[in-house]
Write a protein that holds these residues in place. Structure first.
Motif, PDB file in Angstrom:
ATOM      1  N   ASP A  58       0.861  -1.178   0.000  1.00  0.00           N
ATOM      2  CA  ASP A  58       0.000   0.000   0.000  1.00  0.00           C
ATOM      3  C   ASP A  58       0.897   1.227   0.000  1.00  0.00           C
ATOM      4  O   ASP A  58       1.562   1.527   0.986  1.00  0.00           O
ATOM      5  CB  ASP A  58      -0.888  -0.007   1.243  1.00  0.00           C
ATOM      6  CG  ASP A  58      -1.841   1.175   1.308  1.00  0.00           C
ATOM      7  OD1 ASP A  58      -1.811   2.036   0.413  1.00  0.00           O
ATOM      8  OD2 ASP A  58      -2.612   1.233   2.284  1.00  0.00           O
ATOM      9  N   PHE A  63      -4.926   2.281  -3.457  1.00  0.00           N
ATOM     10  CA  PHE A  63      -4.997   1.102  -4.318  1.00  0.00           C
ATOM     11  C   PHE A  63      -4.030   0.020  -3.842  1.00  0.00           C
ATOM     12  O   PHE A  63      -3.082  -0.334  -4.546  1.00  0.00           O
ATOM     13  CB  PHE A  63      -4.663   1.470  -5.768  1.00  0.00           C
ATOM     14  CG  PHE A  63      -5.566   2.513  -6.334  1.00  0.00           C
ATOM     15  CD1 PHE A  63      -6.831   2.188  -6.790  1.00  0.00           C
ATOM     16  CD2 PHE A  63      -5.167   3.838  -6.378  1.00  0.00           C
ATOM     17  CE1 PHE A  63      -7.676   3.162  -7.296  1.00  0.00           C
ATOM     18  CE2 PHE A  63      -6.002   4.823  -6.883  1.00  0.00           C
ATOM     19  CZ  PHE A  63      -7.266   4.477  -7.345  1.00  0.00           C
ATOM     20  N   GLU A  65      -2.307  -3.522  -3.266  1.00  0.00           N
ATOM     21  CA  GLU A  65      -2.335  -4.687  -4.147  1.00  0.00           C
ATOM     22  C   GLU A  65      -1.315  -5.725  -3.705  1.00  0.00           C
ATOM     23  O   GLU A  65      -0.311  -5.401  -3.073  1.00  0.00           O
ATOM     24  CB  GLU A  65      -2.063  -4.279  -5.591  1.00  0.00           C
ATOM     25  CG  GLU A  65      -0.711  -3.649  -5.824  1.00  0.00           C
ATOM     26  CD  GLU A  65      -0.518  -3.170  -7.249  1.00  0.00           C
ATOM     27  OE1 GLU A  65      -1.512  -3.010  -7.986  1.00  0.00           O
ATOM     28  OE2 GLU A  65       0.629  -2.971  -7.635  1.00  0.00           O
ATOM     29  N   HIS A 105      -8.762  -3.893   0.009  1.00  0.00           N
ATOM     30  CA  HIS A 105      -9.501  -3.459  -1.180  1.00  0.00           C
ATOM     31  C   HIS A 105     -10.820  -2.784  -0.799  1.00  0.00           C
ATOM     32  O   HIS A 105     -11.225  -1.804  -1.428  1.00  0.00           O
ATOM     33  CB  HIS A 105      -9.738  -4.622  -2.130  1.00  0.00           C
ATOM     34  CG  HIS A 105      -8.485  -5.076  -2.793  1.00  0.00           C
ATOM     35  ND1 HIS A 105      -8.101  -6.389  -2.831  1.00  0.00           N
ATOM     36  CD2 HIS A 105      -7.493  -4.395  -3.405  1.00  0.00           C
ATOM     37  CE1 HIS A 105      -6.938  -6.497  -3.453  1.00  0.00           C
ATOM     38  NE2 HIS A 105      -6.552  -5.293  -3.796  1.00  0.00           N
ATOM     39  N   GLU A 108      -9.611   0.546   0.976  1.00  0.00           N
ATOM     40  CA  GLU A 108      -8.639   1.301   0.175  1.00  0.00           C
ATOM     41  C   GLU A 108      -7.361   1.629   0.937  1.00  0.00           C
ATOM     42  O   GLU A 108      -6.683   2.609   0.660  1.00  0.00           O
ATOM     43  CB  GLU A 108      -9.279   2.571  -0.397  1.00  0.00           C
ATOM     44  CG  GLU A 108     -10.427   2.262  -1.328  1.00  0.00           C
ATOM     45  CD  GLU A 108     -11.095   3.489  -1.885  1.00  0.00           C
ATOM     46  OE1 GLU A 108     -10.881   4.607  -1.354  1.00  0.00           O
ATOM     47  OE2 GLU A 108     -11.846   3.330  -2.862  1.00  0.00           O
ATOM     48  N   ARG A 109      -7.033   0.778   1.902  1.00  0.00           N
ATOM     49  CA  ARG A 109      -5.792   0.875   2.655  1.00  0.00           C
ATOM     50  C   ARG A 109      -5.613  -0.420   3.445  1.00  0.00           C
ATOM     51  O   ARG A 109      -6.586  -1.140   3.683  1.00  0.00           O
ATOM     52  CB  ARG A 109      -5.782   2.074   3.593  1.00  0.00           C
ATOM     53  CG  ARG A 109      -6.821   2.019   4.703  1.00  0.00           C
ATOM     54  CD  ARG A 109      -6.821   3.279   5.559  1.00  0.00           C
ATOM     55  NE  ARG A 109      -7.846   3.212   6.587  1.00  0.00           N
ATOM     56  CZ  ARG A 109      -7.692   2.656   7.787  1.00  0.00           C
ATOM     57  NH1 ARG A 109      -6.530   2.116   8.128  1.00  0.00           N
ATOM     58  NH2 ARG A 109      -8.682   2.648   8.658  1.00  0.00           N
TER      59      ARG A 109
END
Length: 128
Positions: A58, A63, A65, A105, A108-109
């Motif tokens: 992160d 975003f 991943e 996801h 978002e972190r």
């Protein structure tokens, strides 16, 4: 500070062995930049190419991943004020990396707080 303790490196290399590679391991180590909002949960280091690590990354852009990264690059990373990447000495991976990835996801972190993870897991179970 070293990125990994001897015990963590041993576990990361074990997880990155050909027999173990690609399994849904628990994160072994949490790394972060104290002045840049980046976080990494690493599950393995390739036992044959020891500069290659795998985990949830992160960069603070919303975003997170899963992917591979260079250990040498992690060592060279500096935040806004020049501080290096640090290891969270209190982190203990309790769930497989897929749980952290799903939560990351959704939020978002990267989320590592146990109560938040348990709430997200319960929500997913209820929706199934």
């Amino acid at each position: 500070m070293k990125l990994f303790t001897k015990e963590q490196l041993t576990k990361l290399l074990h997880n990155g062995s050909p027999e173990q590679r690609g399994k849904d391991h628990k994160p072994v180590v949490k790394l972060f930049t104290p002045d840049a909002g980046c976080t990494w949960l690493l599950t393995e280091v390739d036992s044959e190419e020891t500069d290659l690590a795998f985990g949830l990354c992160d960069l603070g852009l919303g975003f997170p991943e899963l992917g591979y990264l260079s250990v040498a690059e992690l060592i060279s990373v500096r935040g806004r004020f020049g501080l290096p990447v640090e290891r969270d000495r209190h982190f203990e991976g309790k769930y497989p990396i897929s749980v952290y990835a799903d939560a990351a996801h959704r939020k978002e972190r990267i989320i590592t707080e146990n109560n938040t993870l348990l709430q997200l897991i319960a929500t997913v179970i209820q929706q199934a």
